[in-house]
Scaffold this active site. Sequence first.
Site, mmCIF file in Angstrom:
data_model
loop_
_atom_site.group_PDB
_atom_site.id
_atom_site.type_symbol
_atom_site.label_atom_id
_atom_site.label_comp_id
_atom_site.label_asym_id
_atom_site.label_seq_id
_atom_site.Cartn_x
_atom_site.Cartn_y
_atom_site.Cartn_z
ATOM 1 N N LYS A 95 0.873 -1.528 -0.060
ATOM 2 C CA LYS A 95 -0.125 -0.049 0.353
ATOM 3 C C LYS A 95 0.686 1.309 0.073
ATOM 4 C CE LYS A 95 1.225 1.204 4.542
ATOM 5 N NZ LYS A 95 1.837 1.992 4.982
ATOM 6 N N ASP B 219 -1.811 -1.171 9.901
ATOM 7 C CA ASP B 219 -2.476 -1.421 9.157
ATOM 8 C C ASP B 219 -3.713 -3.065 7.983
ATOM 9 O OD1 ASP B 219 -2.107 1.315 8.345
ATOM 10 O OD2 ASP B 219 0.039 0.098 7.287
HETATM 11 C C1 CDM Z 1 2.020 4.935 10.380
HETATM 12 C C2 CDM Z 1 1.257 4.101 9.404
HETATM 13 O O1 CDM Z 1 2.363 3.079 8.745
HETATM 14 C C3 CDM Z 1 0.288 4.531 8.489
HETATM 15 O O2 CDM Z 1 -0.383 3.648 6.973
HETATM 16 C C4 CDM Z 1 1.093 3.188 10.266
HETATM 17 O O3 CDM Z 1 -0.418 3.280 10.798
HETATM 18 C C5 CDM Z 1 1.981 1.763 11.054
HETATM 19 O O4 CDM Z 1 1.307 0.665 11.097
HETATM 20 P P1 CDM Z 1 2.061 -0.461 12.052
HETATM 21 O O5 CDM Z 1 3.819 -0.009 10.256
HETATM 22 O O6 CDM Z 1 0.937 -1.833 11.682
HETATM 23 O O7 CDM Z 1 1.726 -0.856 13.237
HETATM 24 P P2 CDM Z 1 1.635 -1.000 14.365
HETATM 25 O O8 CDM Z 1 2.670 -2.308 14.961
HETATM 26 O O9 CDM Z 1 0.045 -0.517 14.701
HETATM 27 O O10 CDM Z 1 2.456 0.180 15.314
HETATM 28 C C6 CDM Z 1 3.846 0.225 15.405
HETATM 29 C C7 CDM Z 1 4.150 1.593 16.845
HETATM 30 O O11 CDM Z 1 3.891 2.670 15.952
HETATM 31 C C8 CDM Z 1 3.217 3.819 17.211
HETATM 32 N N1 CDM Z 1 2.647 3.750 16.040
HETATM 33 C C9 CDM Z 1 1.233 3.474 15.072
HETATM 34 C C10 CDM Z 1 0.131 3.544 14.689
HETATM 35 C C11 CDM Z 1 -0.429 4.839 14.534
HETATM 36 N N2 CDM Z 1 -2.045 5.252 14.790
HETATM 37 N N3 CDM Z 1 0.189 5.544 16.276
HETATM 38 C C12 CDM Z 1 1.265 4.793 16.766
HETATM 39 O O12 CDM Z 1 1.501 5.978 17.812
HETATM 40 C C13 CDM Z 1 3.309 3.125 17.802
HETATM 41 O O13 CDM Z 1 4.016 3.619 19.036
HETATM 42 C C14 CDM Z 1 3.379 1.521 18.176
HETATM 43 O O14 CDM Z 1 3.790 0.725 18.598
HETATM 44 N N1 ATP Z 2 5.499 -11.382 7.370
HETATM 45 C C1 ATP Z 2 6.490 -10.250 7.929
HETATM 46 N N2 ATP Z 2 6.745 -9.346 7.042
HETATM 47 C C2 ATP Z 2 7.224 -8.211 7.434
HETATM 48 N N3 ATP Z 2 8.116 -8.247 8.719
HETATM 49 C C3 ATP Z 2 7.473 -8.463 9.656
HETATM 50 C C4 ATP Z 2 7.274 -9.539 8.811
HETATM 51 N N4 ATP Z 2 6.552 -9.832 10.537
HETATM 52 C C5 ATP Z 2 7.221 -9.594 11.170
HETATM 53 N N5 ATP Z 2 7.348 -8.383 10.950
HETATM 54 C C6 ATP Z 2 8.586 -7.666 11.367
HETATM 55 O O1 ATP Z 2 7.314 -5.638 11.227
HETATM 56 C C7 ATP Z 2 8.636 -5.546 10.387
HETATM 57 C C8 ATP Z 2 7.739 -4.184 9.792
HETATM 58 O O2 ATP Z 2 7.743 -4.768 9.049
HETATM 59 P P1 ATP Z 2 6.881 -4.380 7.686
HETATM 60 O O3 ATP Z 2 7.457 -4.025 6.248
HETATM 61 O O4 ATP Z 2 5.295 -4.350 7.721
HETATM 62 O O5 ATP Z 2 7.225 -2.450 7.555
HETATM 63 P P2 ATP Z 2 6.498 -1.436 7.258
HETATM 64 O O6 ATP Z 2 6.077 -1.506 5.477
HETATM 65 O O7 ATP Z 2 7.363 -0.155 7.695
HETATM 66 O O8 ATP Z 2 5.240 -1.341 7.727
HETATM 67 P P3 ATP Z 2 4.260 -0.402 7.896
HETATM 68 O O9 ATP Z 2 3.983 0.568 6.730
HETATM 69 O O10 ATP Z 2 2.419 -0.673 7.757
HETATM 70 O O11 ATP Z 2 4.876 0.465 8.568
HETATM 71 C C9 ATP Z 2 9.825 -6.007 10.204
HETATM 72 O O12 ATP Z 2 10.890 -4.918 10.345
HETATM 73 C C10 ATP Z 2 9.948 -7.142 11.208
HETATM 74 O O13 ATP Z 2 10.780 -7.116 12.141
#
Ligand code: CDM
Ligand code: ATP
Length: 288
Positions: A13, A138
């Site tokens: 996305k 997400d």
């Molecule tokens: C910011 C976005 O990338 C937008 O797409 C997402 O909402 C982040 O989604 P994500 O990586 O799946 O994040 P999560 O695993 O839910 O959260 C990771 C960390 O980001 C912070 N977090 C995330 C989402 C949010 N709305 N507020 C936050 O403060 C929190 O500290 C949390 O512990």
């Molecule tokens: N199946 C998986 N694929 C990728 N990362 C994973 C998975 N399972 C656990 N993780 C952990 O989650 C972390 C975040 O991965 P991801 O690729 O979803 O990040 P992102 O693209 O920044 O996501 P977002 O856009 O939701 O913030 C990785 O650094 C890894 O430690």
Amino acid sequence: MQHAQLILPAPAKLNLMLHILGRRADGYHELQTLFQFLDHGDELGFAVREDGEIRLHTEIPGVPHDGNLIVRAARQLQRQSGCRLGADIWLEKRLPMGGGIGGGSSDAATTLLALDRLWQLGWSEERLAELGLALGADVPLFVRGRAAFAEGVGERLQPVELEEPWFLVVAPQVTVSTAEIFSDPELTRNTPAITVRSLLAGGGRNDCQPVVEKRYAEVRNALNWLNKFVPARMTGTGACVFGSFPNRDDADKVARQLPVTMPGFVAQGRNVSMLHRRLEALAQGVNA
Ligand SMILES: C[C@](O)(CO)[C@H](O)COP(=O)(O)OP(=O)(O)OC[C@H]1O[C@@H](n2ccc(N)nc2=O)[C@H](O)[C@@H]1O
Ligand SMILES: Nc1ncnc2c1ncn2[C@@H]1O[C@H](COP(=O)(O)OP(=O)(O)OP(=O)(O)O)[C@@H](O)[C@H]1O
């Protein structure tokens, strides 16, 4: 993967814009963001196991088996549904990790929809999205599979119809921790709420971008490079940055000029996720 009964995509996305409105008592941030899917992503294969075990056969460096969002999603669904079946799972990882393009969340959502089907649970998308929210902010978006304006912590989704341009996504070779960016004191958390209508008329920005640009030279360089061709913006909390083009040829032309230190890919923005297109085709008996 060749033993899989069901092979499904887990698309990426983009956050076309991302505003931070405030911080809740639990530390999570209230945001407004516009999500669109890309026709590029990981691929997962699934097969039912009779013994109840969940086994992911592909290792991701740095991510322990039981911590992988795929395994965590499968175990949660098993626990909450009381299902006695298990699964063998294979993953073809194509998306950069920690790139802000949602790879882990998308893998988790594909796992939920695949196992709901293979285990014949008959759960609604709503229920699967609710379970998914506990795994990541997400995941509900990927379970729903429709381009959306999101509010709350990202879980309140309003489907939108957007143009479907071609994007060049540049992936700087750094991993940005989402938690680190959200805890930065310099992050602005006071952008006024806007209506989806005013947003679709144009505008918006990514409030996380200044903080990430300041901390990561690689992201700054990628934005500067892409800005020479088209307006460039960061997705999510980075590290990936993107620019849009009216057609594939124009995007490819710029992609061919990418320096070797800055990998990237070209993909089309889609309002319906390719996971949902595939599931619909399966439901209609099309083996496409
Ligand atoms: C910011 C976005 O990338 C937008 O797409 C997402 O909402 C982040 O989604 P994500 O990586 O799946 O994040 P999560 O695993 O839910 O959260 C990771 C960390 O980001 C912070 N977090 C995330 C989402 C949010 N709305 N507020 C936050 O403060 C929190 O500290 C949390 O512990
Ligand atoms: N199946 C998986 N694929 C990728 N990362 C994973 C998975 N399972 C656990 N993780 C952990 O989650 C972390 C975040 O991965 P991801 O690729 O979803 O990040 P992102 O693209 O920044 O996501 P977002 O856009 O939701 O913030 C990785 O650094 C890894 O430690």
